[in-house]
Write an enzyme that holds these catalytic residues in place. Structure first.
Site, PDB file in Angstrom:
ATOM      1  N   LYS A 177      14.973 -41.727   0.191  1.00  0.00           N
ATOM      2  CA  LYS A 177      14.497 -40.340   0.196  1.00  0.00           C
ATOM      3  C   LYS A 177      15.696 -39.441  -0.095  1.00  0.00           C
ATOM      4  CE  LYS A 177      14.353 -37.023   3.018  1.00  0.00           C
ATOM      5  NZ  LYS A 177      14.607 -35.950   2.041  1.00  0.00           N
ATOM      6  N   GLU A 252      26.664 -41.493   8.160  1.00  0.00           N
ATOM      7  CA  GLU A 252      27.812 -40.673   7.723  1.00  0.00           C
ATOM      8  C   GLU A 252      27.434 -39.241   8.045  1.00  0.00           C
ATOM      9  OE1 GLU A 252      30.542 -41.789   6.606  1.00  0.00           O
ATOM     10  OE2 GLU A 252      30.142 -43.745   5.696  1.00  0.00           O
ATOM     11  N   CYS A 286      31.456 -32.905   3.764  1.00  0.00           N
ATOM     12  CA  CYS A 286      31.740 -33.212   5.175  1.00  0.00           C
ATOM     13  C   CYS A 286      33.214 -33.541   5.388  1.00  0.00           C
ATOM     14  CB  CYS A 286      30.831 -34.322   5.673  1.00  0.00           C
ATOM     15  SG  CYS A 286      30.803 -35.710   4.548  1.00  0.00           S
ATOM     16  N   GLU A 383      31.287 -27.104  11.426  1.00  0.00           N
ATOM     17  CA  GLU A 383      31.798 -26.971  10.058  1.00  0.00           C
ATOM     18  C   GLU A 383      31.060 -25.824   9.352  1.00  0.00           C
ATOM     19  OE1 GLU A 383      31.387 -30.662   7.887  1.00  0.00           O
ATOM     20  OE2 GLU A 383      29.385 -31.012   8.636  1.00  0.00           O
TER      21      GLU A 383
HETATM   22  P1  ADP Z   1      22.032 -30.644   5.420  1.00  0.00           P
HETATM   23  O1  ADP Z   1      22.197 -29.729   6.581  1.00  0.00           O
HETATM   24  O2  ADP Z   1      23.294 -30.980   4.739  1.00  0.00           O
HETATM   25  O3  ADP Z   1      20.871 -30.321   4.521  1.00  0.00           O
HETATM   26  P2  ADP Z   1      20.386 -32.603   6.631  1.00  0.00           P
HETATM   27  O4  ADP Z   1      20.830 -33.595   7.641  1.00  0.00           O
HETATM   28  O5  ADP Z   1      19.415 -31.549   7.034  1.00  0.00           O
HETATM   29  O6  ADP Z   1      21.717 -32.021   6.061  1.00  0.00           O
HETATM   30  O7  ADP Z   1      19.798 -33.339   5.365  1.00  0.00           O
HETATM   31  C1  ADP Z   1      20.253 -34.582   4.921  1.00  0.00           C
HETATM   32  C2  ADP Z   1      19.067 -35.426   4.537  1.00  0.00           C
HETATM   33  O8  ADP Z   1      18.276 -35.648   5.697  1.00  0.00           O
HETATM   34  C3  ADP Z   1      18.147 -34.774   3.514  1.00  0.00           C
HETATM   35  O9  ADP Z   1      17.653 -35.768   2.651  1.00  0.00           O
HETATM   36  C4  ADP Z   1      17.061 -34.187   4.378  1.00  0.00           C
HETATM   37  O10 ADP Z   1      15.866 -34.002   3.686  1.00  0.00           O
HETATM   38  C5  ADP Z   1      16.937 -35.289   5.421  1.00  0.00           C
HETATM   39  N1  ADP Z   1      16.253 -34.901   6.657  1.00  0.00           N
HETATM   40  C6  ADP Z   1      16.255 -33.710   7.274  1.00  0.00           C
HETATM   41  N2  ADP Z   1      15.446 -33.731   8.361  1.00  0.00           N
HETATM   42  C7  ADP Z   1      14.935 -34.991   8.439  1.00  0.00           C
HETATM   43  C8  ADP Z   1      14.029 -35.672   9.320  1.00  0.00           C
HETATM   44  N3  ADP Z   1      13.466 -35.065  10.358  1.00  0.00           N
HETATM   45  N4  ADP Z   1      13.736 -36.975   9.070  1.00  0.00           N
HETATM   46  C9  ADP Z   1      14.292 -37.609   8.008  1.00  0.00           C
HETATM   47  N5  ADP Z   1      15.131 -37.029   7.144  1.00  0.00           N
HETATM   48  C10 ADP Z   1      15.456 -35.740   7.348  1.00  0.00           C
END
Ligand code: ADP
Length: 482
Positions: A177, A252, A286, A383
């Site tokens: 995903k 990560e 990061c 950050e």
């Molecule tokens: P950022 O703040 O850098 O966007 P995220 O951790 O929100 O970082 O996003 C990183 C990845 O995790 C993206 O692919 C995002 O769609 C996914 N993501 C965010 N929320 C969820 C969730 N509840 N379950 C699975 N994946 C998620």
């Protein structure tokens, strides 16, 4: 200008070797706010179907000779490098980074695919001296199985190849995903995997809302491992969701990198390193320097040099020639930067350069230098993920090590010094998984990348990265005297 890249730009998902789904989610250029494409909005059901396809494909994929998997990965690598310009352009359109940086990322990403291809044939088992005369202890290495991968938008290509490369080399299959805002780079990689001849079901890409897709990936017992790159908050959520099925986790997560300039540093080199570490990808990595500690003897000189350099930095859409810094990814990112700067100024920091939205408007923010940052400020503890360089003056080594380690994060740290004793002391004392000594860019497929403390679990890249995707099986061969 027609912004489409027709050849590699896909508007459907790739499941079981087939393009599926109705395009319905807009993909937007962060530099202009204009739509550049559309992808499907798939959910838990389609994710379950992708996992089932990956499970079916696993049987044949893991049974291939390592050299056969390697040959397919070499072909995927060759296609990634042949298409570097198209992949880079697609990335800049959906993510915003300057084209040169995007090109650099595609080559960096392809490097993980090449490395993985080289490693497929080097997964070695072992025999261990026995405890019993009529028995032998043998260890074999096997793929962990179906891997669920979730990747971020800041490196829309390389964060995928550095998971998919070693996973596929080890004999695993994958359901990916990608980040919601940067799905096009992921789908382009799937198109190239298809052209490379990687069998159907081995590499699947599902786009749509994060929660239902993530919920299925973490809850489905057929998925044996989650490999995630993203925020610490989401990483913890995925770990909790994966607990019931006891999946292996490779995480990560976020960093809060200290960047330390000692009195004996080569200041020109330190400035180059800081510019690269801080402002690359508009500060959205990061491993970006988040807190910049400068020793008192060189503080004034170094801050002047930094302000001078920042003032001449060309900011604009990444697609334009000569641009050094693009926009932030979305409005929330701009608001976070604004909040951090406002909070710092209210608590006593001073703006030496920038400090406001850029005259380009939209999601552009000025490269910013602050002085007088401290532990009570938001930017010390979280950050900023934006182009803000907060300077902190320090007096001695012990003090700066304490300040540098004053965080739950432990991904990357950087310092500039020439004294060999200091170099070793500081490198060993910093509580991070990665230390750049007199270097501002530490990322390479050749090295193990990963964090300690709340920055994550496991390593990606180098010969260590592939181990995450491998299970060790101990076989006791007994009855040998009979
Ligand atoms: P950022 O703040 O850098 O966007 P995220 O951790 O929100 O970082 O996003 C990183 C990845 O995790 C993206 O692919 C995002 O769609 C996914 N993501 C965010 N929320 C969820 C969730 N509840 N379950 C699975 N994946 C998620």
């Amino acid at each position: 200008m027609d912004q489409k890249v027709p050849d590699l730009q896909k508007d459907q998902c790739y499941i079981d070797g087939t393009w599926v789904g109705t395009p319905s989610r807009a993909v937007v250029d962060p530099a202009t706010g204009e739509q550049v494409g559309e992808v499907p909005n798939l959910g838990a059901d389609e994710t379950r179907a992708a996992i089932a396809a990956a499970e079916t494909a696993l049987k044949g994929w893991r049974a291939l000779l390592a050299s056969e998997r390697a040959a397919l990965l070499h072909r995927w690598y060759a296609l990634q490098t042949e298409h570097v310009d198209e992949l880079a352009r697609l990335m800049t359109l959906e993510q915003g980074k300057p084209l040169d940086e995007a090109r650099g990322e595609v080559l960096y990403g392809a490097g993980f695919t090449r490395l993985a291809a080289e490693q497929a044939g080097k997964i070695l088992g072992e025999t261990i001296p026995t405890h019993k005369a009529d028995a032998r202890i043998v260890v074999i290495k096997q793929p962990i199985g179906v891997v669920g991968a979730i990747t971020p938008w800041n490196f829309p290509n390389a964060m995928i190849t550095r998971k998919a490369g070693p996973a596929l080399a080890a004999g695993c299959t994958m359901v990916l995903k990608p980040a919601g805002v940067t799905p096009l780079s992921a789908l382009a990689l799937a198109e190239l995997a298809d052209r490379a001849g990687i069998p159907k079901g081995v590499f699947n890409v599902v786009t749509g809302d994060a929660a239902p897709i993530g919920g299925e990936l973490t809850g489905n017992p057929s998925v044996r491992m989650i490999s995630f790159t993203g925020s610490t908050q989401v990483g913890k959520l995925l770990a909790r969701q994966s607990a019931d099925t006891v999946k292996r986790m490779a995480l990560e997560l976020g960093g809060n990198a200290p960047f330390i300039v000692f009195d004996d540093a080569d200041l020109d080199a330190a400035l180059d390193g800081l510019m690269a570490s801080k402002f690359r990808n508009t500060g959205q990595t990061c491993v970006c320097a988040n807190r910049i500690f400068v020793q008192s003897g060189v503080f004034d000189r170094f801050s002047e040099m930094l302000v001078e350099r920042v003032a001449t930095m060309p900011v604009g859409p990444g697609i334009e020639e000569g641009v050094a810094m693009g926009p932030l990814i979305n409005d929330a990112a701009v608001e976070k930067v604004e909040t951090h700067v406002r909070d710092a100024v209210e608590k006593g920091a001073r703006v030496l350069a920038g400090g406001e939205r850029h005259e380009r408007g939209g999601r552009f923010y000025q490269p910013t230098v602050l002085t007088g940052a401290g532990p009570e400020m938001l930017l010390w503890n979280d950050e900023t993920f934006g182009p803000v360089a907060p300077l902190i003056k320090f007096e001695d080594e012990a003090e700066v090590i304490d300040m540098a380690n004053d965080t739950e994060s432990g991904l990357a740290a950087y310092f500039y010094a020439r004294d060999l004793g200091r170099v070793w002391r500081v490198a060993e004392a910093l509580e991070t998984g990665i230390v750049g000594v007199n270097e501002g860019i530490i990322s390479t497929p050749n090295a193990p990348f990963g964090g300690i403390k709340e920055s994550g679990l496991g390593r990606e890249g180098s010969h260590h990265g592939i181990e995450e995707y491998i299970e060790m099986k101990y076989i006791l061969m007994g009855g040998l005297d009979g």
